[in-house]
Scaffold this motif. Structure first.
Motif, PDB file in Angstrom:
ATOM      1  N   ASP A  30      58.052  23.616  36.527  1.00  0.00           N
ATOM      2  CA  ASP A  30      57.269  22.874  36.620  1.00  0.00           C
ATOM      3  C   ASP A  30      57.472  22.013  35.788  1.00  0.00           C
ATOM      4  O   ASP A  30      57.146  21.013  35.212  1.00  0.00           O
ATOM      5  N   ASP A  31      57.496  20.807  37.048  1.00  0.00           N
ATOM      6  CA  ASP A  31      57.376  19.534  36.776  1.00  0.00           C
ATOM      7  C   ASP A  31      58.701  19.195  35.359  1.00  0.00           C
ATOM      8  O   ASP A  31      57.768  18.075  34.339  1.00  0.00           O
ATOM      9  N   GLY A  49      60.226  25.877  42.303  1.00  0.00           N
ATOM     10  CA  GLY A  49      59.320  24.903  41.420  1.00  0.00           C
ATOM     11  C   GLY A  49      59.601  23.317  41.683  1.00  0.00           C
ATOM     12  O   GLY A  49      60.033  23.198  42.905  1.00  0.00           O
TER      13      GLY A  49
END
Length: 97
Positions: A30-31, A49
């Motif tokens: 995630d990021d 993601g």
């Protein structure tokens, strides 16, 4: 993003090279802000993601068996993204700051 209960979200940076693999489960990022290289590998699961940056920032090496990928092989970037999935899908996006 990494977040403990009660904390503000914060971006996770990978300064140099990092790798993550799973056998029988998903790999979810995630990021992730990649410094130099990131390798993700999964068997019997999915990779999903978002990776921070522009698509042109990355050289991408995708190997997929029995699945689909949202990304394809590409050269020319300064950062390396290596993705492997066996019996699973790659649903990874590149974008954001």
């Amino acid at each position: 993003m990494l977040q403990a209960q009660g904390e503000k979200p914060r971006r996770r940076s990978v300064a140099v090279d990092a790798g993550l693999s799973s056998n029988g489960g998903d790999v979810i990022v995630d990021d992730i802000d990649v410094g130099t290289a990131l390798a993700l590998s999964v068997k019997n699961g999915d990779i999903r993601g978002n990776v921070v940056g522009g698509h042109d920032d990355f050289s991408i090496d995708v190997t997929i068996k029995k699945g689909d990928s949202s990304l394809s092989n590409k050269t020319g970037g300064t950062k390396n993204l290596t993705l492997e999935a066996n019996n699973g899908d790659i649903k990874l996006t590149i974008g954001g700051n």
